[in-house]
Design an enzyme around this catalytic site. Structure first.
Site, PDB file in Angstrom:
ATOM      1  N   LYS A 171     -32.241 -19.381   3.764  1.00  9.36           N
ATOM      2  CA  LYS A 171     -32.712 -20.624   3.809  1.00  9.36           C
ATOM      3  C   LYS A 171     -31.972 -21.468   4.654  1.00  9.36           C
ATOM      4  O   LYS A 171     -32.199 -22.079   5.578  1.00  9.36           O
ATOM      5  CB  LYS A 171     -33.070 -21.158   2.639  1.00  9.36           C
ATOM      6  CG  LYS A 171     -33.755 -22.477   2.470  1.00  9.36           C
ATOM      7  CD  LYS A 171     -33.981 -23.039   1.223  1.00  9.36           C
ATOM      8  CE  LYS A 171     -34.592 -24.313   1.463  1.00  9.36           C
ATOM      9  NZ  LYS A 171     -34.887 -25.020   0.004  1.00  9.36           N
ATOM     10  N   GLU A 177     -21.962 -14.729   2.826  1.00  7.54           N
ATOM     11  CA  GLU A 177     -22.145 -13.180   2.653  1.00  7.54           C
ATOM     12  C   GLU A 177     -23.424 -12.789   3.662  1.00  7.54           C
ATOM     13  O   GLU A 177     -23.161 -11.449   4.386  1.00  7.54           O
ATOM     14  CB  GLU A 177     -22.818 -12.940   1.102  1.00  7.54           C
ATOM     15  CG  GLU A 177     -21.895 -13.112   0.046  1.00  7.54           C
ATOM     16  CD  GLU A 177     -21.947 -14.549  -0.626  1.00  7.54           C
ATOM     17  OE1 GLU A 177     -22.346 -15.519   0.384  1.00  7.54           O
ATOM     18  OE2 GLU A 177     -21.685 -14.647  -1.744  1.00  7.54           O
ATOM     19  N   GLY A 232     -35.122 -21.444  -2.406  1.00  4.05           N
ATOM     20  CA  GLY A 232     -34.724 -20.184  -2.195  1.00  4.05           C
ATOM     21  C   GLY A 232     -35.300 -19.194  -3.151  1.00  4.05           C
ATOM     22  O   GLY A 232     -35.842 -18.225  -3.010  1.00  4.05           O
ATOM     23  N   ARG A 233     -35.317 -19.423  -4.504  1.00  2.47           N
ATOM     24  CA  ARG A 233     -35.508 -18.590  -5.324  1.00  2.47           C
ATOM     25  C   ARG A 233     -37.338 -18.566  -5.690  1.00  2.47           C
ATOM     26  O   ARG A 233     -37.895 -17.705  -6.392  1.00  2.47           O
ATOM     27  CB  ARG A 233     -34.848 -18.897  -6.569  1.00  2.47           C
ATOM     28  CG  ARG A 233     -35.258 -20.274  -7.290  1.00  2.47           C
ATOM     29  CD  ARG A 233     -34.113 -20.426  -8.474  1.00  2.47           C
ATOM     30  NE  ARG A 233     -34.223 -21.829  -8.725  1.00  2.47           N
ATOM     31  CZ  ARG A 233     -33.371 -22.737  -8.436  1.00  2.47           C
ATOM     32  NH1 ARG A 233     -32.640 -22.337  -7.330  1.00  2.47           N
ATOM     33  NH2 ARG A 233     -33.383 -24.101  -8.800  1.00  2.47           N
ATOM     34  N   GLU A 318     -30.879 -20.026 -12.758  1.00  2.00           N
ATOM     35  CA  GLU A 318     -30.448 -21.039 -11.682  1.00  2.00           C
ATOM     36  C   GLU A 318     -31.431 -22.245 -11.620  1.00  2.00           C
ATOM     37  O   GLU A 318     -30.883 -23.444 -11.244  1.00  2.00           O
ATOM     38  CB  GLU A 318     -30.404 -20.425 -10.068  1.00  2.00           C
ATOM     39  CG  GLU A 318     -29.833 -21.176  -9.141  1.00  2.00           C
ATOM     40  CD  GLU A 318     -29.822 -20.427  -7.894  1.00  2.00           C
ATOM     41  OE1 GLU A 318     -28.655 -19.911  -7.542  1.00  2.00           O
ATOM     42  OE2 GLU A 318     -30.782 -20.194  -6.828  1.00  2.00           O
ATOM     43  N   HIS A 348     -33.043   2.718 -25.445  1.00  2.00           N
ATOM     44  CA  HIS A 348     -31.915   3.719 -25.266  1.00  2.00           C
ATOM     45  C   HIS A 348     -30.423   2.965 -25.226  1.00  2.00           C
ATOM     46  O   HIS A 348     -29.450   3.617 -25.055  1.00  2.00           O
ATOM     47  CB  HIS A 348     -31.998   4.771 -24.834  1.00  2.00           C
ATOM     48  CG  HIS A 348     -33.211   5.619 -25.224  1.00  2.00           C
ATOM     49  ND1 HIS A 348     -33.392   6.487 -26.072  1.00  2.00           N
ATOM     50  CD2 HIS A 348     -34.498   5.498 -24.767  1.00  2.00           C
ATOM     51  CE1 HIS A 348     -34.541   6.861 -26.263  1.00  2.00           C
ATOM     52  NE2 HIS A 348     -35.337   6.335 -25.547  1.00  2.00           N
ATOM     53  N   LYS A 460     -17.775 -21.711  -4.507  1.00  2.01           N
ATOM     54  CA  LYS A 460     -17.938 -21.602  -2.983  1.00  2.01           C
ATOM     55  C   LYS A 460     -16.808 -22.338  -2.471  1.00  2.01           C
ATOM     56  O   LYS A 460     -16.131 -21.799  -1.438  1.00  2.01           O
ATOM     57  CB  LYS A 460     -19.243 -21.915  -2.412  1.00  2.01           C
ATOM     58  CG  LYS A 460     -20.389 -21.255  -2.967  1.00  2.01           C
ATOM     59  CD  LYS A 460     -21.812 -21.458  -2.124  1.00  2.01           C
ATOM     60  CE  LYS A 460     -22.929 -20.975  -2.874  1.00  2.01           C
ATOM     61  NZ  LYS A 460     -24.303 -21.473  -2.112  1.00  2.01           N
TER      62      LYS A 460
HETATM   63  O1  F6P Z   1     -25.661 -19.788  -3.796  1.00  6.70           O
HETATM   64  C1  F6P Z   1     -26.944 -19.807  -4.619  1.00  6.70           C
HETATM   65  C2  F6P Z   1     -27.893 -19.892  -3.462  1.00  6.70           C
HETATM   66  O2  F6P Z   1     -28.194 -20.944  -2.451  1.00  6.70           O
HETATM   67  C3  F6P Z   1     -29.463 -19.479  -3.875  1.00  6.70           C
HETATM   68  O3  F6P Z   1     -30.156 -20.705  -4.308  1.00  6.70           O
HETATM   69  C4  F6P Z   1     -29.991 -18.905  -2.840  1.00  6.70           C
HETATM   70  O4  F6P Z   1     -30.991 -18.327  -3.126  1.00  6.70           O
HETATM   71  C5  F6P Z   1     -28.852 -18.009  -2.239  1.00  6.70           C
HETATM   72  O5  F6P Z   1     -27.712 -18.970  -2.363  1.00  6.70           O
HETATM   73  C6  F6P Z   1     -29.128 -17.806  -1.036  1.00  6.70           C
HETATM   74  O6  F6P Z   1     -29.231 -18.866  -0.124  1.00  6.70           O
HETATM   75  P1  F6P Z   1     -29.554 -18.794   1.624  1.00  6.70           P
HETATM   76  O7  F6P Z   1     -30.981 -18.129   1.385  1.00  6.70           O
HETATM   77  O8  F6P Z   1     -29.631 -20.332   1.980  1.00  6.70           O
HETATM   78  O9  F6P Z   1     -28.686 -17.735   2.161  1.00  6.70           O
END
Ligand code: F6P
Length: 497
Positions: A171, A177, A232-233, A318, A348, A460
């Protein structure tokens, strides 16, 4: 808490053939009445109306939360700041459809994204893989989320570079990452001999930050946008869900949206007393009022839904893992710890604690009426799967007395049973939307803004000076404004040979 011979109407609710049975919650008629009255008093009906009307219910970020527009297949206008967003949404659908009919000869898709840009499509790809009769193009769908290169190495060892396409999903398009993994995959394509033009043709992006995606080097007509009014979620309904259309066809993707839309219409229009997401939210609230609830478990008796609890963890924790409300005041309740995994495997593992531990953990059992594969063993196995699910709920609710304390089950352990008629794209969409609305309802009942996530930022920020200190290879780092004494000592230990 035992189940009466015939279900009293207040325990059984149904929408689009999804039924919810709350009989093992131990909530009597009067308690239900008071729960619904409380929900009305807290303004839940107004909140639902405001959400669909595009009001800025995400008050801290001053935005609407309109993921429902992404599955509004009827395209009734959805207005944001005086403009209908549906034409832009429909244009992305058209592009998804076109892309999903191309990509012939593609063997591997590497989907790079994390959190909300990962869980939804990952869950859907796995959940639909064995739907009897589903169209399946058989591409290898690789989901790359972790900055840990073990995941990258595993994927790159399997993917065929000449026939791989890459979708970078973020987003913000600033998530470390994702951008680092994207660069690593581009470098791999180059190392494997693909020329710049071929690489550009293989890269796609899905983002609300189109400028950043372009700056990364993605061709403009390979960027599928979504918008800041989609959390995002809550984003799997956007082009974030592209892998669903690629693998299972655009019609399946549309079915997924249609299931979610059916749940939206229900959530928006049903009175609270018949409203599935609201009733599910109220069962948790009720248990929080009765007990010191620290955890909640979702146990799908469907192997294909093993990723569902992980998706739900982000959605719930979240969204609602907060200790202050919309007005900055301390909350009485908020999200418990959410966990779970597919049954019967989970039995289990940690069910011992459910039955005899000191914690009361409300559980949502999720079961599917029809077998979930077309194997010859499916009917017999499925009967055992269902009987285990029903037996666990009964044992937890009723308990068991015995002279040997080891054999005593205290009982009165609450659970819901959610029963889907079958597991296909439509019902998967409906299931996810049901839980999205449950989460939003809980947020409204607790007066929490379920659409921001300020708590993820601090770590972060702190990681940056720590990474710099690790990169220095020095083992004499002193505590400073960014790094405390404990962390300085840990860095020094890591930096010493
Ligand atoms: O760090 C949390 C977050 O911002 C989430 O809310 C989101 O889903 C995820 O990181 C990834 O964010 P993006 O889609 O901006 O890479």
């Amino acid at each position: 808490m035992s189940l009466p011979a015939s279900l009293p109407p207040q325990n059984l609710h149904s929408v689009i053939d999804i039924s919810l049975d709350t009989a093992y919650q131990g909530i009597d008629d009067r308690a239900w009445q008071s729960l619904f009255a409380g929900a009305r008093q807290s303004g839940l009906e107004g909140f639902i109306a405001d959400m669909f009307a595009g009001k800025h219910i995400n008050n801290s970020e001053d935005r609407p939360a309109l993921h429902s527009a992404l599955r509004n297949l009827s395209q009734t206008p959805v207005m944001i700041a005086g403009a209908d967003v549906m034409p832009a949404v429909a244009k992305v659908w058209e592009r998804i459809e076109v892309i999903s009919k191309q990509w012939d000869g593609v063997t591997d898709v590497i989907h790079i994204g994390i959190g909300g840009s990962d869980f939804g499509p990952r869950l859907a790809i796995e959940a639909l893989a064995h739907v009897p009769g589903i169209q399946n193009r058989g591409m290898h769908m690789h989901f790359l989320a972790n900055i840990d290169t073990a995941e990258l190495a595993r994927i790159l060892a399997r993917a065929k570079p000449q026939t791989t396409r890459v979708i970078i999903v973020s987003k913000s398009f600033t998530t470390l990452e994702t951008t680092m993994n994207a660069k690593a995959v581009v470098a791999w394509l180059k190392d494997c001999g693909r020329n710049p033009e071929e690489i550009a043709q293989s890269l796609y992006a899905v983002s609300a930050n189109v400028a950043a995606a372009k700056a990364f080097g993605i061709l403009e007509d390979h960027i599928l946008p979504f918008w800041d009014w989609v959390g995002g979620r809550y984003s799997v309904w956007s082009a974030v869900g592209l892998p669903i259309a690629l693998q299972y066809g655009f019609e399946t993707f549309k079915q997924f949206l249609a299931g979610a839309q059916a749940m939206d219409l229900h959530f928006q229009n049903a009175p609270l007393e018949q409203n599935l997401p609201v009733i599910m939210a109220l069962t948790l609230l009720y248990q929080q009022e009765q007990h010191d609830i620290k955890a909640f478990a979702a146990i799908p008796y469907a192997d294909a839904l093993d990723w569902f609890p992980k998706w739900l963890q982000q959605l719930d924790m979240e969204s609602n893992g907060k200790s202050i409300d919309r007005d900055g005041k301390p909350v009485k309740h908020s999200s418990p710890v959410v966990f779970g995994s597919a049954g019967s495997n989970a039995q289990h593992s940690y069910f011992q604690l459910f039955h005899q531990g000191t914690e009361i953990i409300p559980i949502d059992f999720i079961a599917v009426r029809e077998p979930m594969s077309d194997r010859p063993e499916a009917v017999a196995h499925h009967r055992i799967l269902l009987s285990n699910c029903l037996a666990q709920a009964q044992a937890l609710a009723n308990g068991k007395t015995a002279s040997n304390p080891n054999d005593v089950y205290p009982g009165k352990r609450p659970s819901n049973l959610l029963l889907l008629p079958k597991l296909d794209a439509f019902y998967l969409g409906a299931l996810l939307a049901l839980y999205e609305h449950r989460t939003a309802s809980l947020g409204a009942l607790w007066n929490i803004n379920s659409f921001d996530q300020p708590g993820v930022e601090y770590g972060k920020v702190l990681a940056k000076p720590i990474e710099k200190a690790l990169a220095s290879h020095q083992n004499n780092i002193q505590a400073n404004a960014d790094i405390d004494a404990v962390t300085a000592a840990r860095i020094n230990f890591l930096n010493s040979k």
